[in-house]
Design a protein around this motif. Sequence first.
Motif, PDB file in Angstrom:
ATOM      1  N   MET A 181       0.852  -1.173   0.000  1.00  0.00           N
ATOM      2  CA  MET A 181       0.000   0.000   0.000  1.00  0.00           C
ATOM      3  C   MET A 181       0.897   1.234   0.000  1.00  0.00           C
ATOM      4  O   MET A 181       1.862   1.315   0.751  1.00  0.00           O
ATOM      5  N   ASN A 182       0.609   2.162  -0.838  1.00  0.00           N
ATOM      6  CA  ASN A 182       1.396   3.397  -0.925  1.00  0.00           C
ATOM      7  C   ASN A 182       1.063   4.334   0.223  1.00  0.00           C
ATOM      8  O   ASN A 182      -0.060   4.342   0.728  1.00  0.00           O
ATOM      9  N   PRO A 183       2.018   5.185   0.592  1.00  0.00           N
ATOM     10  CA  PRO A 183       1.712   6.176   1.619  1.00  0.00           C
ATOM     11  C   PRO A 183       0.736   7.240   1.121  1.00  0.00           C
ATOM     12  O   PRO A 183       0.171   7.971   1.919  1.00  0.00           O
ATOM     13  N   GLY A 184       0.508   7.299  -0.196  1.00  0.00           N
ATOM     14  CA  GLY A 184      -0.410   8.302  -0.745  1.00  0.00           C
ATOM     15  C   GLY A 184      -1.868   8.004  -0.438  1.00  0.00           C
ATOM     16  O   GLY A 184      -2.729   8.863  -0.547  1.00  0.00           O
ATOM     17  N   GLY A 185      -2.156   6.795  -0.043  1.00  0.00           N
ATOM     18  CA  GLY A 185      -3.516   6.450   0.347  1.00  0.00           C
ATOM     19  C   GLY A 185      -4.299   5.785  -0.766  1.00  0.00           C
ATOM     20  O   GLY A 185      -3.790   5.517  -1.858  1.00  0.00           O
ATOM     21  N   PRO A 186      -5.550   5.519  -0.476  1.00  0.00           N
ATOM     22  CA  PRO A 186      -6.401   4.820  -1.438  1.00  0.00           C
ATOM     23  C   PRO A 186      -6.674   5.626  -2.706  1.00  0.00           C
ATOM     24  O   PRO A 186      -6.858   5.058  -3.778  1.00  0.00           O
ATOM     25  N   ALA A 187      -6.687   6.942  -2.595  1.00  0.00           N
ATOM     26  CA  ALA A 187      -6.960   7.767  -3.774  1.00  0.00           C
ATOM     27  C   ALA A 187      -5.876   7.569  -4.827  1.00  0.00           C
ATOM     28  O   ALA A 187      -6.160   7.481  -6.030  1.00  0.00           O
ATOM     29  N   GLU A 188      -4.632   7.476  -4.382  1.00  0.00           N
ATOM     30  CA  GLU A 188      -3.535   7.274  -5.326  1.00  0.00           C
ATOM     31  C   GLU A 188      -3.615   5.882  -5.960  1.00  0.00           C
ATOM     32  O   GLU A 188      -3.367   5.721  -7.154  1.00  0.00           O
ATOM     33  N   GLU A 189      -3.995   4.876  -5.184  1.00  0.00           N
ATOM     34  CA  GLU A 189      -4.132   3.522  -5.709  1.00  0.00           C
ATOM     35  C   GLU A 189      -5.250   3.450  -6.749  1.00  0.00           C
ATOM     36  O   GLU A 189      -5.103   2.818  -7.792  1.00  0.00           O
ATOM     37  N   VAL A 190      -6.356   4.097  -6.464  1.00  0.00           N
ATOM     38  CA  VAL A 190      -7.469   4.121  -7.417  1.00  0.00           C
ATOM     39  C   VAL A 190      -7.054   4.847  -8.682  1.00  0.00           C
ATOM     40  O   VAL A 190      -7.372   4.429  -9.797  1.00  0.00           O
ATOM     41  N   GLY A 191      -6.327   5.922  -8.538  1.00  0.00           N
ATOM     42  CA  GLY A 191      -5.832   6.658  -9.698  1.00  0.00           C
ATOM     43  C   GLY A 191      -4.908   5.813 -10.559  1.00  0.00           C
ATOM     44  O   GLY A 191      -4.996   5.835 -11.791  1.00  0.00           O
ATOM     45  N   LYS A 192      -4.039   5.051  -9.917  1.00  0.00           N
ATOM     46  CA  LYS A 192      -3.136   4.176 -10.675  1.00  0.00           C
ATOM     47  C   LYS A 192      -3.923   3.080 -11.392  1.00  0.00           C
ATOM     48  O   LYS A 192      -3.646   2.767 -12.555  1.00  0.00           O
ATOM     49  N   ALA A 193      -4.895   2.505 -10.696  1.00  0.00           N
ATOM     50  CA  ALA A 193      -5.696   1.441 -11.308  1.00  0.00           C
ATOM     51  C   ALA A 193      -6.481   1.984 -12.502  1.00  0.00           C
ATOM     52  O   ALA A 193      -6.570   1.334 -13.552  1.00  0.00           O
ATOM     53  N   ALA A 194      -7.036   3.172 -12.367  1.00  0.00           N
ATOM     54  CA  ALA A 194      -7.771   3.784 -13.475  1.00  0.00           C
ATOM     55  C   ALA A 194      -6.836   4.091 -14.636  1.00  0.00           C
ATOM     56  O   ALA A 194      -7.209   3.912 -15.808  1.00  0.00           O
ATOM     57  N   ASN A 195      -5.628   4.537 -14.329  1.00  0.00           N
ATOM     58  CA  ASN A 195      -4.644   4.831 -15.371  1.00  0.00           C
ATOM     59  C   ASN A 195      -4.264   3.562 -16.128  1.00  0.00           C
ATOM     60  O   ASN A 195      -4.180   3.560 -17.363  1.00  0.00           O
ATOM     61  N   VAL A 196      -4.046   2.467 -15.404  1.00  0.00           N
ATOM     62  CA  VAL A 196      -3.719   1.199 -16.044  1.00  0.00           C
ATOM     63  C   VAL A 196      -4.883   0.727 -16.912  1.00  0.00           C
ATOM     64  O   VAL A 196      -4.691   0.271 -18.047  1.00  0.00           O
ATOM     65  N   PHE A 197      -6.101   0.852 -16.397  1.00  0.00           N
ATOM     66  CA  PHE A 197      -7.287   0.452 -17.166  1.00  0.00           C
ATOM     67  C   PHE A 197      -7.391   1.259 -18.457  1.00  0.00           C
ATOM     68  O   PHE A 197      -7.648   0.704 -19.535  1.00  0.00           O
ATOM     69  N   MET A 198      -7.195   2.565 -18.370  1.00  0.00           N
ATOM     70  CA  MET A 198      -7.295   3.409 -19.569  1.00  0.00           C
ATOM     71  C   MET A 198      -6.175   3.084 -20.557  1.00  0.00           C
ATOM     72  O   MET A 198      -6.382   3.132 -21.774  1.00  0.00           O
ATOM     73  N   GLN A 199      -5.003   2.760 -20.064  1.00  0.00           N
ATOM     74  CA  GLN A 199      -3.895   2.394 -20.948  1.00  0.00           C
ATOM     75  C   GLN A 199      -4.217   1.103 -21.703  1.00  0.00           C
ATOM     76  O   GLN A 199      -3.964   0.998 -22.904  1.00  0.00           O
ATOM     77  N   ILE A 200      -4.806   0.143 -21.008  1.00  0.00           N
ATOM     78  CA  ILE A 200      -5.197  -1.115 -21.661  1.00  0.00           C
ATOM     79  C   ILE A 200      -6.275  -0.841 -22.709  1.00  0.00           C
ATOM     80  O   ILE A 200      -6.252  -1.398 -23.809  1.00  0.00           O
ATOM     81  N   MET A 201      -7.205   0.023 -22.375  1.00  0.00           N
ATOM     82  CA  MET A 201      -8.282   0.331 -23.315  1.00  0.00           C
ATOM     83  C   MET A 201      -7.757   1.069 -24.554  1.00  0.00           C
ATOM     84  O   MET A 201      -8.297   0.922 -25.643  1.00  0.00           O
TER      85      MET A 201
END
Length: 97
Positions: free
Chosen positions: A1-21
């Motif tokens: 888990m990053n020290p940036g919190g859940p918001a940063e994790e969600v942002g990374k997951a959304a970024n990965v999803f958009m990259q795949i799309m």
Amino acid sequence: MNPGGPAEEVGKAANVFMQIMKDQPLSLALVIMNVMLLGIFFYVIQLATKTRGEEMDRIFKQQSEISKLLYDCVPADRRGEMKLQSDESKPVDLTAQ
């Protein structure tokens, strides 16, 4: 888990999803079509529920009117003495045929 919190994790997951799309536009089209299909299903179910409710209201109103008409067919002084054929107290003889 990053020290940036859940918001940063969600942002990374959304970024990965958009990259795949971006790499696979057919997958993006399928996701969009599925979301639109769910929207159409929701709309159709809502419309069917509304229509069914209106239909049931009309049926109940019609049955109420028919009951009133049938009630008015019996004279007021004889309403208590009317009986159904099934109200007779004598048993039915099934042996005599």
